[in-house]
Design a protein around this motif. Structure first.
Motif, mmCIF file in Angstrom:
data_model
loop_
_atom_site.group_PDB
_atom_site.id
_atom_site.type_symbol
_atom_site.label_atom_id
_atom_site.label_comp_id
_atom_site.label_asym_id
_atom_site.label_seq_id
_atom_site.Cartn_x
_atom_site.Cartn_y
_atom_site.Cartn_z
ATOM 1 N N TYR A 104 5.058 -5.553 -28.895
ATOM 2 C CA TYR A 104 3.573 -5.622 -29.848
ATOM 3 C C TYR A 104 3.230 -6.988 -28.946
ATOM 4 O O TYR A 104 3.634 -7.525 -28.467
ATOM 5 C CB TYR A 104 4.289 -6.615 -31.307
ATOM 6 N N LEU A 105 1.672 -6.958 -29.381
ATOM 7 C CA LEU A 105 0.944 -7.983 -29.593
ATOM 8 C C LEU A 105 0.149 -8.725 -30.412
ATOM 9 O O LEU A 105 0.111 -7.098 -31.410
ATOM 10 C CB LEU A 105 -0.260 -7.840 -28.391
ATOM 11 N N GLU A 106 0.001 -9.482 -31.137
ATOM 12 C CA GLU A 106 -0.429 -9.752 -32.101
ATOM 13 C C GLU A 106 -2.002 -9.717 -32.157
ATOM 14 O O GLU A 106 -2.546 -10.291 -31.795
ATOM 15 C CB GLU A 106 0.393 -11.432 -33.167
ATOM 16 N N LEU A 107 -2.349 -9.182 -33.458
ATOM 17 C CA LEU A 107 -4.255 -8.992 -33.872
ATOM 18 C C LEU A 107 -4.006 -10.476 -35.092
ATOM 19 O O LEU A 107 -3.901 -9.790 -35.976
ATOM 20 C CB LEU A 107 -5.041 -8.255 -34.231
ATOM 21 N N GLY A 137 -1.187 -4.333 -21.635
ATOM 22 C CA GLY A 137 0.688 -3.663 -22.033
ATOM 23 C C GLY A 137 1.363 -3.482 -23.333
ATOM 24 O O GLY A 137 2.998 -3.343 -23.219
ATOM 25 N N ALA A 138 0.861 -3.179 -24.307
ATOM 26 C CA ALA A 138 1.336 -3.810 -25.617
ATOM 27 C C ALA A 138 1.116 -1.181 -25.628
ATOM 28 O O ALA A 138 0.201 -1.243 -25.925
ATOM 29 C CB ALA A 138 0.207 -3.947 -26.753
ATOM 30 N N THR A 139 2.373 -1.927 -26.775
ATOM 31 C CA THR A 139 2.029 -0.257 -27.527
ATOM 32 C C THR A 139 1.461 0.170 -28.555
ATOM 33 O O THR A 139 1.687 0.479 -29.116
ATOM 34 C CB THR A 139 4.296 0.079 -27.592
ATOM 35 N N LYS A 140 1.353 -1.097 -29.394
ATOM 36 C CA LYS A 140 1.511 -1.478 -30.597
ATOM 37 C C LYS A 140 0.890 -3.232 -30.943
ATOM 38 O O LYS A 140 1.579 -4.162 -30.612
ATOM 39 C CB LYS A 140 2.860 -1.897 -31.658
ATOM 40 N N LEU A 141 -0.376 -2.859 -31.764
ATOM 41 C CA LEU A 141 -0.890 -4.748 -32.404
ATOM 42 C C LEU A 141 0.319 -4.607 -33.527
ATOM 43 O O LEU A 141 0.085 -4.342 -33.992
ATOM 44 C CB LEU A 141 -2.225 -3.723 -32.717
ATOM 45 N N GLU A 181 1.215 -3.223 -38.483
ATOM 46 C CA GLU A 181 1.511 -2.514 -37.134
ATOM 47 C C GLU A 181 0.099 -1.320 -37.400
ATOM 48 O O GLU A 181 0.311 -0.389 -37.742
ATOM 49 C CB GLU A 181 2.300 -1.807 -36.943
ATOM 50 N N VAL A 182 -0.216 -1.182 -35.547
ATOM 51 C CA VAL A 182 -0.687 0.422 -35.970
ATOM 52 C C VAL A 182 -0.666 0.794 -33.829
ATOM 53 O O VAL A 182 -0.344 -0.454 -33.043
ATOM 54 C CB VAL A 182 -2.081 0.122 -35.363
#
Length: 184
Positions: A104-107, A137-141, A181-182
């Motif tokens: 995850y990376l945070e939006l 490198g994220a798979t999800k936000l 998440e997305v």
């Protein structure tokens, strides 16, 4: 009101910290009046009446601007959409990955100026933000999302679902936010 062709022509930039001036958010209209929100009960979102106004004062604008600058300098991404030299939308992806099975990376921010909402700018910005997160490198936000019905409808339209993993620090910042998440 912008046409589809005009929305496509808006200038979208990934900013460095040096490009985020102290007056970056001056003139940006954050105003949002909320009358209904979603609250999460188990894994279901339930609509409730709740009336409040969100807007940023000078101190909040300054604090957010400094956060955006620091995030850009630390390896995150700040994306802006400009129209005629005026900021009409921006998003911010935090640089620190987290998650047990997904990356995850945070939006942390995605906003469109109140006078420009409903014209497809947010959709364009969200799509570009997902592309950039994937390159990072994220798979999800992961999104601690404002609970207003209108905001939640936007996120649902963008493919967001309730987060499988709740990030305690993000949740603690604003417990009324819905954790989403997305896939990027």
């Amino acid at each position: 009101m912008l046409t589809n062709g005009e929305v496509k022509k808006l200038e979208m930039l990934i900013l460095t910290g040096k490009e985020i001036s102290d007056d970056f958010l001056v003139g940006f209209n954050r105003y949002q009046q909320t009358t209904k929100v979603y609250v999460q009960e188990s894994r279901v979102f339930v609509e409730q009446q709740d009336t409040f106004i969100d807007d940023w004062d000078i101190q909040q604008r300054s604090k957010i601007t400094e956060h955006l600058r620091r995030t850009a300098d630390d390896g995150g991404a700040v994306i802006s959409i400009m129209k005629g030299g005026k900021l009409v939308g921006f998003s911010c992806i935090e640089p620190e990955p987290f998650g047990t099975s997904d990356r995850y990376l945070e939006l942390s921010y995605i906003h469109v100026s109140a006078d420009c909402r409903g014209q497809g700018i947010g959709e364009k910005l969200f799509s570009r933000t997902k592309e950039i997160a994937k390159r990072m490198g994220a798979t999800k936000l992961y999104i601690g999302a404002h609970p207003s019905v209108e905001t939640q409808h936007f996120y649902k339209k963008m493919g967001c679902v309730p987060a499988k993993e709740i990030h305690p620090a993000i949740y603690a910042r604003e417990p009324r936010d819905l954790q989403l998440e997305v896939i990027v």
